[in-house]
Design a protein around this motif. Structure first.
Motif, PDB file in Angstrom:
ATOM      1  N   TRP A 129       0.810  -1.219   0.000  1.00 53.60           N
ATOM      2  CA  TRP A 129       0.000   0.000   0.000  1.00 53.60           C
ATOM      3  C   TRP A 129       0.844   1.270   0.000  1.00 53.60           C
ATOM      4  N   THR A 130       2.174   1.151   0.118  1.00 57.92           N
ATOM      5  CA  THR A 130       3.030   2.337  -0.039  1.00 57.92           C
ATOM      6  C   THR A 130       3.263   2.656  -1.516  1.00 57.92           C
ATOM      7  N   ILE A 131       2.853   1.766  -2.402  1.00 61.24           N
ATOM      8  CA  ILE A 131       2.971   1.986  -3.845  1.00 61.24           C
ATOM      9  C   ILE A 131       1.672   2.653  -4.291  1.00 61.24           C
ATOM     10  N   PRO A 132       1.702   3.942  -4.637  1.00 62.01           N
ATOM     11  CA  PRO A 132       0.463   4.688  -4.883  1.00 62.01           C
ATOM     12  C   PRO A 132      -0.454   4.070  -5.934  1.00 62.01           C
ATOM     13  N   GLU A 133       0.106   3.482  -6.976  1.00 62.61           N
ATOM     14  CA  GLU A 133      -0.715   2.940  -8.061  1.00 62.61           C
ATOM     15  C   GLU A 133      -1.444   1.655  -7.672  1.00 62.61           C
ATOM     16  N   LEU A 134      -0.980   0.986  -6.639  1.00 59.94           N
ATOM     17  CA  LEU A 134      -1.500  -0.331  -6.297  1.00 59.94           C
ATOM     18  C   LEU A 134      -2.830  -0.219  -5.558  1.00 59.94           C
ATOM     19  N   GLN A 135      -3.834  -0.918  -6.076  1.00 61.37           N
ATOM     20  CA  GLN A 135      -5.171  -0.915  -5.485  1.00 61.37           C
ATOM     21  C   GLN A 135      -5.618  -2.300  -5.039  1.00 61.37           C
ATOM     22  N   ARG A 136      -4.970  -3.349  -5.550  1.00 58.98           N
ATOM     23  CA  ARG A 136      -5.447  -4.713  -5.321  1.00 58.98           C
ATOM     24  C   ARG A 136      -4.262  -5.671  -5.337  1.00 58.98           C
ATOM     25  N   ILE A 137      -4.244  -6.618  -4.383  1.00 62.90           N
ATOM     26  CA  ILE A 137      -3.232  -7.671  -4.350  1.00 62.90           C
ATOM     27  C   ILE A 137      -3.963  -9.009  -4.392  1.00 62.90           C
ATOM     28  N   GLU A 138      -3.531  -9.870  -5.302  1.00 61.13           N
ATOM     29  CA  GLU A 138      -4.177 -11.165  -5.510  1.00 61.13           C
ATOM     30  C   GLU A 138      -3.257 -12.315  -5.119  1.00 61.13           C
ATOM     31  N   LEU A 139      -3.884 -13.409  -4.695  1.00 59.87           N
ATOM     32  CA  LEU A 139      -3.202 -14.669  -4.422  1.00 59.87           C
ATOM     33  C   LEU A 139      -3.899 -15.761  -5.217  1.00 59.87           C
ATOM     34  N   TYR A 140      -3.133 -16.711  -5.722  1.00 58.79           N
ATOM     35  CA  TYR A 140      -3.675 -17.871  -6.426  1.00 58.79           C
ATOM     36  C   TYR A 140      -3.234 -19.108  -5.658  1.00 58.79           C
ATOM     37  N   ILE A 141      -4.199 -19.869  -5.146  1.00 61.96           N
ATOM     38  CA  ILE A 141      -3.910 -20.974  -4.238  1.00 61.96           C
ATOM     39  C   ILE A 141      -4.635 -22.226  -4.718  1.00 61.96           C
ATOM     40  N   GLU A 142      -3.915 -23.333  -4.791  1.00 68.13           N
ATOM     41  CA  GLU A 142      -4.587 -24.582  -5.150  1.00 68.13           C
ATOM     42  C   GLU A 142      -5.574 -24.958  -4.051  1.00 68.13           C
ATOM     43  N   PRO A 143      -6.762 -25.460  -4.423  1.00 71.09           N
ATOM     44  CA  PRO A 143      -7.803 -25.747  -3.440  1.00 71.09           C
ATOM     45  C   PRO A 143      -7.385 -26.711  -2.325  1.00 71.09           C
ATOM     46  N   TRP A 144      -6.490 -27.632  -2.587  1.00 70.94           N
ATOM     47  CA  TRP A 144      -6.071 -28.599  -1.568  1.00 70.94           C
ATOM     48  C   TRP A 144      -5.170 -27.970  -0.506  1.00 70.94           C
ATOM     49  N   ASN A 145      -4.622 -26.787  -0.764  1.00 69.93           N
ATOM     50  CA  ASN A 145      -3.582 -26.212   0.094  1.00 69.93           C
ATOM     51  C   ASN A 145      -4.204 -25.459   1.281  1.00 69.93           C
ATOM     52  N   ALA A 146      -4.690 -26.214   2.255  1.00 74.26           N
ATOM     53  CA  ALA A 146      -5.378 -25.637   3.413  1.00 74.26           C
ATOM     54  C   ALA A 146      -4.479 -24.693   4.207  1.00 74.26           C
ATOM     55  N   GLY A 147      -3.188 -24.991   4.289  1.00 77.05           N
ATOM     56  CA  GLY A 147      -2.269 -24.117   5.015  1.00 77.05           C
ATOM     57  C   GLY A 147      -2.164 -22.753   4.363  1.00 77.05           C
TER      58      GLY A 147
END
Length: 194
Positions: A129-147
């Motif tokens: 959030w210190t990067i002014p242009e950044l509005q959204r951060i995404e993660l891609y996680i395999e469904p089995w990866n409960a941790g």
């Protein structure tokens, strides 16, 4: 994204609770080699399985060059008290022109179960959030990866959906859960508009 558009390396420590995020160094060779012995980590990045010392050093060198090449930030997750590296976390800026970034993280097997990944993701998000242009951060996680799902949720990310056959991992197309968080001011405005 070009190098001229890249944000700068942080001048203040990026930290939260038990972790500090820092640059890779040669002292991280044992940590990188332990990560390479994990059956999953080499499938999702550029670290070879059971990396030799030379391969581990090449991985470290690549991580140190990520910002200069315009890819994003690659940090060591280090224990705040000792500075010992326990994993890697990245903020990848390919979508920054559209206000988006993605993140990824891994912690060495011997340091798992202590909440270090969630603390690192919280620190990385605050830094993002210190990067002014950044509005959204995404993660891609395999469904089995409960941790990893638990890590995302502890760090304040919300599940947005399932992306079927989204990504190739280990030679197979894989479904991925999409988790995301948005800039706090944007999130507050969104809640008001709903």
């Amino acid at each position: 994204m070009t190098t001229a558009q890249s944000p700068s390396w942080p001048t203040d420590p990026v930290a939260y609770g038990p972790v500090v995020l820092r640059e890779f160094s040669a002292t991280d060779l044992p940590m990188v080699r332990e990560m390479s012995a994990d059956p999953y980590v080499p499938l999702i990045g550029t670290l070879p399985s059971y990396a030799s010392a030379r391969e581990a050093q090449a991985y470290i060198d690549r991580q140190r060059g990520r910002l200069a090449e315009g890819t994003g930030f690659s940090f060591v997750i280090a224990e705040a008290g000792t500075g010992r590296g326990v994993g890697q976390i990245g903020l990848w800026l390919a979508g920054l022109d559209h206000g988006r970034a993605s993140a990824g993280y891994s912690v060495i097997p011997s340091a798992r179960g202590r909440g270090l990944a969630a603390a690192a993701l919280t620190a990385l998000t605050s830094f993002g959030w210190t990067i002014p242009e950044l509005q959204r951060i995404e993660l891609y996680i395999e469904p089995w990866n409960a941790g990893s799902v638990a890590t995302a949720e502890r760090a304040g990310f919300e599940r947005e959906g399932l992306l079927r056959s989204h990504q190739e991992i280990g030679g197979r197309r894989r479904d991925m859960l999409l988790y995301a968080t948005i800039r706090p001011a944007t999130a507050a405005a969104y809640r008001i508009q709903r």
